[in-house]
Design a protein around this motif. Structure first.
Motif, PDB file in Angstrom:
ATOM      1  N   PHE A 298       0.865  -1.174   0.000  1.00 23.10           N
ATOM      2  CA  PHE A 298       0.000   0.000   0.000  1.00 23.10           C
ATOM      3  C   PHE A 298       0.902   1.223   0.000  1.00 23.10           C
ATOM      4  N   THR A 299       0.564   2.188  -0.825  1.00 21.83           N
ATOM      5  CA  THR A 299       1.398   3.390  -0.940  1.00 21.83           C
ATOM      6  C   THR A 299       0.660   4.663  -0.560  1.00 21.83           C
ATOM      7  N   GLU A 300      -0.655   4.601  -0.404  1.00 17.37           N
ATOM      8  CA  GLU A 300      -1.447   5.814  -0.155  1.00 17.37           C
ATOM      9  C   GLU A 300      -1.705   6.004   1.337  1.00 17.37           C
ATOM     10  N   PHE A 301      -0.653   5.905   2.140  1.00 17.71           N
ATOM     11  CA  PHE A 301      -0.796   6.173   3.562  1.00 17.71           C
ATOM     12  C   PHE A 301      -1.083   7.661   3.770  1.00 17.71           C
ATOM     13  N   ASP A 302      -1.957   7.944   4.710  1.00 14.02           N
ATOM     14  CA  ASP A 302      -2.301   9.330   5.028  1.00 14.02           C
ATOM     15  C   ASP A 302      -2.426   9.454   6.545  1.00 14.02           C
ATOM     16  N   PRO A 303      -1.309   9.729   7.241  1.00 15.80           N
ATOM     17  CA  PRO A 303      -1.382   9.820   8.701  1.00 15.80           C
ATOM     18  C   PRO A 303      -2.353  10.878   9.200  1.00 15.80           C
ATOM     19  N   THR A 304      -2.544  11.950   8.450  1.00 11.14           N
ATOM     20  CA  THR A 304      -3.477  12.990   8.887  1.00 11.14           C
ATOM     21  C   THR A 304      -4.916  12.497   8.882  1.00 11.14           C
ATOM     22  N   ALA A 305      -5.230  11.488   8.071  1.00 14.38           N
ATOM     23  CA  ALA A 305      -6.587  10.941   8.003  1.00 14.38           C
ATOM     24  C   ALA A 305      -6.713   9.618   8.751  1.00 14.38           C
ATOM     25  N   GLY A 306      -5.668   9.210   9.464  1.00 16.66           N
ATOM     26  CA  GLY A 306      -5.735   7.981  10.236  1.00 16.66           C
ATOM     27  C   GLY A 306      -5.270   6.743   9.504  1.00 16.66           C
ATOM     28  N   LEU A 307      -4.837   6.864   8.241  1.00 20.14           N
ATOM     29  CA  LEU A 307      -4.341   5.709   7.491  1.00 20.14           C
ATOM     30  C   LEU A 307      -2.866   5.502   7.818  1.00 20.14           C
ATOM     31  N   ARG A 308      -2.611   4.808   8.906  1.00 24.32           N
ATOM     32  CA  ARG A 308      -1.235   4.589   9.326  1.00 24.32           C
ATOM     33  C   ARG A 308      -1.103   3.183   9.902  1.00 24.32           C
TER      34      ARG A 308
ATOM     35  N   ALA B 219       7.314   3.268   1.912  1.00 23.80           N
ATOM     36  CA  ALA B 219       6.147   4.079   1.551  1.00 23.80           C
ATOM     37  C   ALA B 219       5.490   4.668   2.795  1.00 23.80           C
ATOM     38  N   TYR B 220       5.430   3.891   3.864  1.00 21.30           N
ATOM     39  CA  TYR B 220       4.818   4.402   5.096  1.00 21.30           C
ATOM     40  C   TYR B 220       5.686   5.479   5.748  1.00 21.30           C
TER      41      TYR B 220
ATOM     42  N   GLN C  61       6.486  13.220   5.317  1.00 23.26           N
ATOM     43  CA  GLN C  61       5.781  14.296   4.633  1.00 23.26           C
ATOM     44  C   GLN C  61       4.716  14.923   5.519  1.00 23.26           C
ATOM     45  N   ALA C  62       4.052  14.109   6.343  1.00 26.58           N
ATOM     46  CA  ALA C  62       3.031  14.655   7.240  1.00 26.58           C
ATOM     47  C   ALA C  62       3.652  15.481   8.361  1.00 26.58           C
ATOM     48  N   GLY C  63       4.835  15.079   8.841  1.00 30.30           N
ATOM     49  CA  GLY C  63       5.505  15.841   9.886  1.00 30.30           C
ATOM     50  C   GLY C  63       4.834  15.793  11.236  1.00 30.30           C
ATOM     51  N   LEU C  64       4.081  14.725  11.525  1.00 26.88           N
ATOM     52  CA  LEU C  64       3.381  14.625  12.801  1.00 26.88           C
ATOM     53  C   LEU C  64       4.235  13.997  13.895  1.00 26.88           C
ATOM     54  N   GLN C  65       5.379  13.414  13.531  1.00 28.31           N
ATOM     55  CA  GLN C  65       6.253  12.771  14.510  1.00 28.31           C
ATOM     56  C   GLN C  65       7.658  13.363  14.391  1.00 28.31           C
ATOM     57  N   PRO C  66       7.972  14.393  15.158  1.00 28.59           N
ATOM     58  CA  PRO C  66       9.309  15.013  15.050  1.00 28.59           C
ATOM     59  C   PRO C  66      10.438  14.048  15.394  1.00 28.59           C
TER      60      PRO C  66
END
Length: 541
Positions: A280-290, A319-320, A326-331
């Protein structure tokens, strides 16, 4: 999962009928009080209005259990109030009759709703409306936008009754199947046998849109068997079906991963699996796809397994991690990836891919590159670090020393990469086409490996010595002094040479870059003719 929010029912939103039933007693009492001109009746009407408003507020907050009894009590209070109001024109009697009739009908409607007969009737009516429709859009995906399908979905999502929808699943008409599945999308309440019936009816449909809708309908299933059946959609030949399946599985990944991990591993290790890259390549941590932590740990472990499991696990992890960066939610993720890349227990393939990922995000500091050149690092990591060093500075001695060490391994694949780096960053023309380098098993690669090994193992004590092997240096050959052992000619100078070193001069003992023969002399085609020891020019096979 964000997409699941599109399939939630209306819940306890107050309708116009509920508002009317809650406010009607206050209105009736107010009209009677206004006709009689009695002040306390108006105050009672205001109190009834406040009670009706509180009843609606309680309904909105999700506490509708006491609303029917409270509503009937509200009507009874209004009847008692109008009983004590004198009304010569009969207005109070008319108001009492209307209040009693409305209260009785409200109670009957509530009992009918609680029995399930009314929701069932509405669901059957909506299902019949869909079934009787004859004209459907040409594209199957557009059928879900029809008003009849939307109404069926709304009714089914608001209620737990799905019996009228199930016969549509076995219809030979794909639009009816799609309408039924759309009504069941992201359903979380399943009774025994319902999910299995949906899977059996539409799981093997020849239509891609129907299979995608089946995956969405089964998104909320529980249990190992149903989740394994849902995971089996990852083998579907359609990329769209696989994409929706993995997105659904990640919806509640923390709880589901222990139940699906073996199924995921079997799919990634299957050589007949239609996917060669990341799962899977369409991970989106901002939308909960992690991915959960357990999944990341398993994928790291699987990266050390034989192919095709290892490459797919590595590409999925990359990919994950790319999506997370890219999301930058985990410094703290950057430091964790660096440690994972440098850890000796991490599979070498994953370490190389992590290095390339960090390079893409400009996260490789000079200190990290220096650690990558250590001898405890695998050869691909050292090659990667040398390339990065020479990209920054083509004259970096540490990068060239790393290339010399790699060239000594007599590995054809490594030799081709080393030659490409030398040709790209040092300007040495080796006759290699970067778009189509020689195969490691070719004669050209073998000859290139031999020449690079000569370049890496020979040092030049006399800067004026011609590598072409001319008679200008009778006391020494092009590859070292005559009579010296290999260790002396390569690694250190002789005692006589060390004695001839002026006091205060730098110690040239050891592997010093300036003491190696330049690669241009080893591989140059334009040198003067010499004996047979001169290396012939490289020609691809």
């Amino acid at each position: 999962m964000s997409e699941a929010n599109n399939y939630r029912g209306s819940g306890n939103r107050p309708s116009a009928g509920r508002l009317f039933l809650a406010i009607f007693p206050a209105v009736a009492v107010g009209i009677v009080g206004g006709k009689a001109g009695i002040w306390w009746v108006g105050a009672a009407a205001a109190a009834l209005a406040l009670l009706g408003a509180s009843l609606i507020y309680s309904r909105v907050k999700g506490n509708p259990a006491s609303s029917p009894a409270t509503l009937i009590l509200l009507y009874l209070v209004a009847v008692v109030i109008t009983w004590w109001v004198p009304s010569p024109d009969g207005m109070a009697s008319l108001a009492r009759g209307v209040l009693l009739l409305t209260g009785v009908l409200s109670w009957a409607g509530y009992e009918l709703q609680a029995s399930g007969a009314e929701p069932l009737r509405r669901a059957w009516a909506a299902a019949r409306a869909v079934q009787q429709r004859r004209q459907w859009p040409a594209h199957l995906e557009e059928c879900v936008q029809e008003p009849a399908v939307q109404r069926l979905r709304q009714i089914v999502q608001d209620q737990r009754e799905i019996r009228p929808v199930l016969p549509l699943l076995t219809s030979p008409r794909p639009p009816l199947q799609l309408a039924a599945l759309h009504a069941l999308a992201y359903r979380t309440h399943w009774y025994a046998g319902e999910a299995e019936y949906v899977l059996q009816a539409t799981g093997h449909s020849p239509h891609e849109a129907v299979r995608v809708a089946t995956v969405q309908a089964l998104a909320g299933v529980q249990g190992v068997d149903l989740l394994s059946a849902l995971t089996a959609f990852l083998r579907d030949p359609s990329e769209e079906v696989r994409r929706h399946t993995i997105a659904v599985l990640l919806w509640q990944a923390e709880r589901r991963w222990p139940l699906i991990r073996e199924s995921i591993r079997d799919i990634l290790a299957d050589p007949l699996y239609p996917l060669d890259g990341a799962l899977f390549t369409e991970f989106d941590p901002t939308a909960g796809l992690r991915l959960p932590g357990a999944a990341i740990a398993d994928l790291i472990t699987w990266a050390a397994e034989p192919p095709p499991l290892a490459p797919r696990a590595v590409l999925t992890l990359i990919a994950y991690f790319r999506a997370e960066l890219q999301a930058g939610l985990q410094p703290e993720l950057t430091a964790e990836l660096v440690e994972l890349m440098l850890h000796t227990d991490t599979p070498p393939t994953l370490r190389v891919e992590l290095a390339a990922l960090l390079r893409d995000f400009d996260l490789l500091s000079p200190e990290v590159l220096d650690r990558l050149t250590n001898v405890d690092q695998p050869a691909p990591m050292r090659l990667f670090a040398a390339e990065m060093m020479l990209r920054i500075n083509p004259h970096d001695p540490d990068g060239i020393d790393v290339l010399r060490g790699l060239a000594r391994q007599s590995n054809r694949e490594l030799a081709v990469h080393v030659a490409l780096i030398l040709q790209t960053y040092l300007g040495v023309d080796l006759g290699i086409d970067p778009q189509s380098p020689p195969a490691p098993s070719s004669k050209a690669a073998a000859e290139l490996t031999r020449r690079l090994l000569q370049w890496a193992n020979q040092c030049n004590p006399d800067p004026l010595t011609d590598f072409s092997g001319s008679s200008a240096a009778p006391a020494s050959s092009a590859f070292g002094s005559v009579g010296r052992s290999a260790e002396e000619s390569i690694h250190r100078s002789t005692p006589q040479e060390r004695a001839a070193t002026p006091p205060g001069a730098p110690d040239n003992d050891g592997l010093e870059e300036s003491r190696f023969i330049p690669l241009e002399q080893v591989l140059g085609e334009g040198s003067s003719p010499g004996p047979a020891s001169s290396a012939p020019p490289l020609t691809p096979s």
